[in-house]
Design a protein around this motif. Structure first.
Motif, PDB file in Angstrom:
ATOM      1  N   LYS A   1      -6.279  15.117   5.282  1.00 21.92           N
ATOM      2  CA  LYS A   1      -6.592  13.590   5.817  1.00 21.92           C
ATOM      3  C   LYS A   1      -7.907  13.042   5.133  1.00 21.92           C
ATOM      4  O   LYS A   1      -8.328  13.680   4.377  1.00 21.92           O
ATOM      5  N   ALA A   2      -8.102  11.981   5.359  1.00 24.40           N
ATOM      6  CA  ALA A   2      -9.108  11.012   4.632  1.00 24.40           C
ATOM      7  C   ALA A   2     -10.482  11.767   4.926  1.00 24.40           C
ATOM      8  O   ALA A   2     -11.344  11.646   3.955  1.00 24.40           O
ATOM      9  N   ASP A   3     -11.071  12.392   5.786  1.00 20.46           N
ATOM     10  CA  ASP A   3     -12.192  12.963   6.142  1.00 20.46           C
ATOM     11  C   ASP A   3     -12.490  14.600   5.829  1.00 20.46           C
ATOM     12  O   ASP A   3     -13.446  15.008   5.745  1.00 20.46           O
ATOM     13  N   ASP A   4     -11.360  14.995   5.153  1.00 20.34           N
ATOM     14  CA  ASP A   4     -11.151  16.414   4.431  1.00 20.34           C
ATOM     15  C   ASP A   4     -12.079  16.639   3.271  1.00 20.34           C
ATOM     16  O   ASP A   4     -12.269  15.759   2.441  1.00 20.34           O
ATOM     17  N   LYS A   5     -12.819  17.811   3.218  1.00 20.22           N
ATOM     18  CA  LYS A   5     -13.225  18.368   2.029  1.00 20.22           C
ATOM     19  C   LYS A   5     -12.575  19.581   1.424  1.00 20.22           C
ATOM     20  O   LYS A   5     -12.503  20.410   2.316  1.00 20.22           O
ATOM     21  N   ALA A   6     -11.932  19.436   0.413  1.00 19.40           N
ATOM     22  CA  ALA A   6     -11.200  20.615  -0.167  1.00 19.40           C
ATOM     23  C   ALA A   6     -11.748  20.872  -1.395  1.00 19.40           C
ATOM     24  O   ALA A   6     -12.183  20.339  -2.400  1.00 19.40           O
ATOM     25  N   GLU A   7     -11.822  22.525  -1.725  1.00 18.41           N
ATOM     26  CA  GLU A   7     -12.243  23.135  -2.951  1.00 18.41           C
ATOM     27  C   GLU A   7     -10.972  23.820  -3.259  1.00 18.41           C
ATOM     28  O   GLU A   7     -10.595  24.929  -2.399  1.00 18.41           O
ATOM     29  N   ILE A   8     -10.397  23.574  -4.328  1.00 20.69           N
ATOM     30  CA  ILE A   8      -9.425  24.525  -4.973  1.00 20.69           C
ATOM     31  C   ILE A   8     -10.060  25.240  -6.083  1.00 20.69           C
ATOM     32  O   ILE A   8     -10.392  24.839  -7.163  1.00 20.69           O
ATOM     33  N   VAL A   9      -9.621  26.646  -5.863  1.00 18.45           N
ATOM     34  CA  VAL A   9      -9.892  27.595  -7.026  1.00 18.45           C
ATOM     35  C   VAL A   9      -8.939  28.204  -7.515  1.00 18.45           C
ATOM     36  O   VAL A   9      -7.911  28.609  -6.950  1.00 18.45           O
ATOM     37  N   SER A  10      -8.897  28.045  -8.989  1.00 16.25           N
ATOM     38  CA  SER A  10      -7.673  28.692  -9.883  1.00 16.25           C
ATOM     39  C   SER A  10      -8.291  29.937 -10.439  1.00 16.25           C
ATOM     40  O   SER A  10      -9.277  30.135 -10.826  1.00 16.25           O
ATOM     41  N   PHE A  11      -7.337  31.020 -10.540  1.00 20.78           N
ATOM     42  CA  PHE A  11      -7.635  32.385 -10.876  1.00 20.78           C
ATOM     43  C   PHE A  11      -7.073  32.314 -12.337  1.00 20.78           C
ATOM     44  O   PHE A  11      -6.013  31.878 -12.451  1.00 20.78           O
ATOM     45  N   VAL A  12      -7.809  33.065 -13.297  1.00 20.99           N
ATOM     46  CA  VAL A  12      -7.340  33.178 -14.537  1.00 20.99           C
ATOM     47  C   VAL A  12      -7.537  34.614 -14.939  1.00 20.99           C
ATOM     48  O   VAL A  12      -8.278  35.143 -14.820  1.00 20.99           O
ATOM     49  N   GLY A  13      -6.083  34.944 -15.504  1.00 17.26           N
ATOM     50  CA  GLY A  13      -6.448  36.582 -16.060  1.00 17.26           C
ATOM     51  C   GLY A  13      -6.770  36.559 -17.458  1.00 17.26           C
ATOM     52  O   GLY A  13      -6.784  35.404 -18.150  1.00 17.26           O
ATOM     53  N   GLY A  14      -7.015  37.737 -17.801  1.00 15.38           N
ATOM     54  CA  GLY A  14      -7.739  37.851 -19.074  1.00 15.38           C
ATOM     55  C   GLY A  14      -7.649  39.391 -19.182  1.00 15.38           C
ATOM     56  O   GLY A  14      -7.325  40.377 -18.372  1.00 15.38           O
ATOM     57  N   GLY A  15      -8.046  39.622 -20.585  1.00 19.40           N
ATOM     58  CA  GLY A  15      -8.067  41.325 -20.798  1.00 19.40           C
ATOM     59  C   GLY A  15      -8.873  41.462 -21.756  1.00 19.40           C
ATOM     60  O   GLY A  15      -9.853  41.018 -22.158  1.00 19.40           O
TER      61      GLY A  15
END
Length: 63
Positions: free
Chosen positions: A49-63
């Protein structure tokens, strides 16, 4: 609404549409919405909705 600190001038946005548009894969992200973690099972029906605050976190694999 704010997503990862970016202001979007929208009244509503289907979360899954946003993920597809950004090329984000469901299995590699987590979502915090208005200070609470959202379970992945709720992503499909989630509408931001218009008043929402969202944070999207992406996970990255590595080795």
């Amino acid at each position: 609404m704010m997503i990862n600190g970016e202001k979007l001038d929208l009244n509503e946005l289907k979360f899954m549409d946003f993920l597809k548009e950004k090329g984000l894969k469901l299995e590699f992200i987590a979502l915090e919405l208005n200070g609470k973690i959202v379970p992945k099972r709720e992503f499909e029906s989630l509408i931001l909705k218009a008043d929402d605050k969202a944070e999207i976190v992406s996970f990255v694999g590595g080795g």
